[in-house]
Design an enzyme around this catalytic site. Structure first.
Site, PDB file in Angstrom:
ATOM      1  N   CYS A 129       0.817  -1.230   0.000  1.00 44.89           N
ATOM      2  CA  CYS A 129       0.000   0.000   0.000  1.00 44.89           C
ATOM      3  C   CYS A 129       0.843   1.269   0.000  1.00 44.89           C
ATOM      4  O   CYS A 129       0.328   2.354  -0.258  1.00 44.89           O
ATOM      5  CB  CYS A 129      -0.949   0.004   1.187  1.00 44.89           C
ATOM      6  N   HIS A 184      -3.733   7.275   3.035  1.00 47.83           N
ATOM      7  CA  HIS A 184      -4.064   5.964   2.497  1.00 47.83           C
ATOM      8  C   HIS A 184      -5.461   5.596   2.997  1.00 47.83           C
ATOM      9  O   HIS A 184      -5.778   5.807   4.163  1.00 47.83           O
ATOM     10  CB  HIS A 184      -3.033   4.947   2.977  1.00 47.83           C
ATOM     11  N   ASN A 223      -9.992  -0.031  -0.034  1.00 43.41           N
ATOM     12  CA  ASN A 223      -8.531   0.015  -0.037  1.00 43.41           C
ATOM     13  C   ASN A 223      -8.002  -0.430  -1.403  1.00 43.41           C
ATOM     14  O   ASN A 223      -8.095  -1.605  -1.755  1.00 43.41           O
ATOM     15  CB  ASN A 223      -8.009  -0.904   1.078  1.00 43.41           C
TER      16      ASN A 223
HETATM   17  O1  UT7 Z   1      -3.663  -1.256   3.668  1.00 39.26           O
HETATM   18  C1  UT7 Z   1      -2.974  -2.137   4.512  1.00 39.26           C
HETATM   19  C2  UT7 Z   1      -3.359  -1.881   5.873  1.00 39.26           C
HETATM   20  N1  UT7 Z   1      -4.562  -2.587   6.183  1.00 39.26           N
HETATM   21  C3  UT7 Z   1      -5.246  -2.161   7.191  1.00 39.26           C
HETATM   22  O2  UT7 Z   1      -4.876  -1.173   7.736  1.00 39.26           O
HETATM   23  C4  UT7 Z   1      -6.431  -2.939   7.677  1.00 39.26           C
HETATM   24  C5  UT7 Z   1      -6.362  -2.978   9.167  1.00 39.26           C
HETATM   25  N2  UT7 Z   1      -7.426  -3.686   9.820  1.00 39.26           N
HETATM   26  C6  UT7 Z   1      -8.734  -3.336   9.781  1.00 39.26           C
HETATM   27  O3  UT7 Z   1      -9.125  -2.424   9.069  1.00 39.26           O
HETATM   28  C7  UT7 Z   1      -9.675  -4.027  10.730  1.00 39.26           C
HETATM   29  O4  UT7 Z   1      -8.927  -4.828  11.609  1.00 39.26           O
HETATM   30  C8  UT7 Z   1     -10.735  -4.907  10.029  1.00 39.26           C
HETATM   31  C9  UT7 Z   1     -11.741  -4.024   9.351  1.00 39.26           C
HETATM   32  C10 UT7 Z   1     -10.086  -5.829   9.025  1.00 39.26           C
HETATM   33  C11 UT7 Z   1     -11.493  -5.755  11.051  1.00 39.26           C
HETATM   34  O5  UT7 Z   1     -12.081  -4.931  12.034  1.00 39.26           O
HETATM   35  P1  UT7 Z   1     -11.895  -5.267  13.575  1.00 39.26           P
HETATM   36  O6  UT7 Z   1     -12.657  -4.264  14.301  1.00 39.26           O
HETATM   37  O7  UT7 Z   1     -10.418  -5.338  13.833  1.00 39.26           O
HETATM   38  O8  UT7 Z   1     -12.608  -6.661  13.708  1.00 39.26           O
HETATM   39  P2  UT7 Z   1     -11.994  -8.076  14.145  1.00 39.26           P
HETATM   40  O9  UT7 Z   1     -11.093  -8.623  13.089  1.00 39.26           O
HETATM   41  O10 UT7 Z   1     -11.438  -7.967  15.533  1.00 39.26           O
HETATM   42  O11 UT7 Z   1     -13.313  -8.936  14.173  1.00 39.26           O
HETATM   43  C12 UT7 Z   1     -14.374  -8.651  15.062  1.00 39.26           C
HETATM   44  C13 UT7 Z   1     -15.525  -9.602  14.778  1.00 39.26           C
HETATM   45  C14 UT7 Z   1     -15.104 -11.052  14.721  1.00 39.26           C
HETATM   46  O12 UT7 Z   1     -16.119 -11.809  15.351  1.00 39.26           O
HETATM   47  P3  UT7 Z   1     -15.909 -12.382  16.836  1.00 39.26           P
HETATM   48  O13 UT7 Z   1     -14.685 -13.236  16.753  1.00 39.26           O
HETATM   49  O14 UT7 Z   1     -15.729 -11.179  17.699  1.00 39.26           O
HETATM   50  O15 UT7 Z   1     -17.175 -13.134  17.077  1.00 39.26           O
HETATM   51  C15 UT7 Z   1     -15.076 -11.367  13.265  1.00 39.26           C
HETATM   52  O16 UT7 Z   1     -15.346 -12.727  12.990  1.00 39.26           O
HETATM   53  O17 UT7 Z   1     -16.114  -9.312  13.517  1.00 39.26           O
HETATM   54  C16 UT7 Z   1     -16.190 -10.503  12.730  1.00 39.26           C
HETATM   55  N3  UT7 Z   1     -16.039 -10.167  11.315  1.00 39.26           N
HETATM   56  C17 UT7 Z   1     -17.073  -9.821  10.528  1.00 39.26           C
HETATM   57  N4  UT7 Z   1     -18.395  -9.710  10.774  1.00 39.26           N
HETATM   58  C18 UT7 Z   1     -19.175  -9.320   9.753  1.00 39.26           C
HETATM   59  C19 UT7 Z   1     -14.908 -10.129  10.586  1.00 39.26           C
HETATM   60  N5  UT7 Z   1     -15.190  -9.769   9.329  1.00 39.26           N
HETATM   61  C20 UT7 Z   1     -16.516  -9.576   9.258  1.00 39.26           C
HETATM   62  C21 UT7 Z   1     -17.403  -9.193   8.244  1.00 39.26           C
HETATM   63  N6  UT7 Z   1     -18.702  -9.070   8.532  1.00 39.26           N
HETATM   64  N7  UT7 Z   1     -16.976  -8.922   6.985  1.00 39.26           N
END
Ligand code: UT7
Length: 323
Positions: free
Chosen positions: A112, A250, A280
């Site tokens: 990125c 970004h 992204n």
């Molecule tokens: O460009 C390179 C840099 N990339 C980034 O900067 C991305 C960085 N990361 C993020 O943007 C975030 O971490 C995400 C958007 C990918 C995820 O958000 P989060 O708030 O960190 O969620 P999480 O991964 O901790 O997941 C929370 C919950 C999980 O459920 P449980 O385990 O708490 O029951 C996931 O299974 O959300 C669930 N989950 C979803 N639910 C609905 C994960 N993906 C989804 C989804 N829809 N698409």
């Protein structure tokens, strides 16, 4: 001698994939995606449409804005992580598409941060007098390496391209660029295959040419690293954060952008936001946002811009620019 941005351009492929479309593909919701990421839709390249195809459109628009023709160019630096092929590099493929030759054209692979890295390289060529008209591109077809069954990553990424033309100037222009990398985080965000390691087949019979990400860990390190790099950029130039007219970040996640804006005490009205419209787009994300800011008339000549990006590696970086 300095370099300055003579023109910007961008291009998004026609096909749009909305959050509601994703709801039909796996267990997710528009509400969850918007709340956690700020993304509403992403653009997807048509079948057969490549990274260089997207880059070419963005490049044409940037050259038109700069009032230059391909024959004026003497350098192409092309940031991408999804090249058309292993070689020739995308810069050289783009040069051929533009119908010109006999000057350096290269690809830069920094996930990125690819555009910020490419911009920094082109800026140095111009400062040293080795180039007088550089085309800098960030373009991706990330949809090709997304696992469309993995809801944790498939919601995030999209395709697109952005470009700028750099020319020499007596005053900056690009005031400074700051590049960082830390390979100790190589296992948090990666695509595991390549010609040297090979293309093994997984238990589902697929070559796992997919983005893998430990989202939550990446998120925390991204916020921290971007906070430090914007501080370092200001300190290196003896500037207070109040000097920044526009943050051009970004576009990975609205919450990461909000954290950086807070660190800079800059209201969201002074941040160029495109994450909702195309998610992204990796190396294309910063030049797409820059072009959106310029073409909408928000970013004006003479204003001070802070560009930043963070991505796999990790790599990250910033550019302070008097537009
Ligand atoms: O460009 C390179 C840099 N990339 C980034 O900067 C991305 C960085 N990361 C993020 O943007 C975030 O971490 C995400 C958007 C990918 C995820 O958000 P989060 O708030 O960190 O969620 P999480 O991964 O901790 O997941 C929370 C919950 C999980 O459920 P449980 O385990 O708490 O029951 C996931 O299974 O959300 C669930 N989950 C979803 N639910 C609905 C994960 N993906 C989804 C989804 N829809 N698409």
């Amino acid at each position: 001698m300095y370099s300055r941005i003579a023109g910007t351009g961008s291009y998004l492929p026609e096909k749009v994939l909305t959050n509601h479309d994703l709801e039909k593909m796996f267990e997710t919701s528009d509400e969850w995606i918007r709340e956690r990421t700020g993304i509403g839709q992403r653009h997807i390249a048509a079948e057969g449409q490549t990274t260089v195809d997207l880059g070419l459109e963005a490049a044409r628009r940037a050259m038109e804005a700069a009032g230059v023709v391909p024959e004026d160019l003497d350098l192409i630096v092309f940031g991408t992580t999804t090249p058309d092929q292993i070689f020739p590099n995308c810069g050289t493929l783009l040069q051929e598409r533009l119908g010109v030759r006999n000057f350096p054209a290269m690809g830069v692979e920094a996930a990125c941060s690819g555009f910020i890295y490419a911009l920094s390289i082109a800026d140095k060529f111009i400062r040293l007098g080795d180039a007088k008209c550089a085309l800098v591109v960030g373009a991706e077809t990330l949809s090709r390496i997304v696992d469309w069954t993995d809801r944790s990553t498939a919601i995030l990424f999209g395709d697109g391209a952005g470009a700028v033309v750099l020319k020499p100037a007596d005053d900056p222009g690009i005031i400074s660029t700051h590049l960082r990398a830390d390979g100790s985080h190589k296992d948090l965000l990666y695509c595991p295959v390549g010609p040297s390691k090979g293309f093994p087949v997984d238990e589902r019979g697929r070559t796992p040419m997919f983005i893998h990400m430990a989202g939550n860990e990446v998120f925390k390190i991204a916020v921290k690293s971007l906070g430090s790099i914007v501080d370092e950029t200001l300190a290196a130039n003896g500037l207070d954060k109040s000097a920044i007219d526009w943050l051009v970040p970004h576009q990975a996640n609205i919450r990461i952008i909000q954290a950086t804006a807070k660190k800079l005490d800059i209201p969201l009205e002074r941040v160029i936001l495109t994450v909702e419209e195309h998610g992204n787009t990796s190396a294309a994300s910063v030049p797409l946002a820059l072009d959106a800011g310029v073409r909408s008339g928000r970013i004006k000549r003479g204003e001070l811009l802070l560009l930043e990006a963070f991505g796999g590696g990790f790599t990250w970086g910033s550019a302070l620019i008097r537009y």
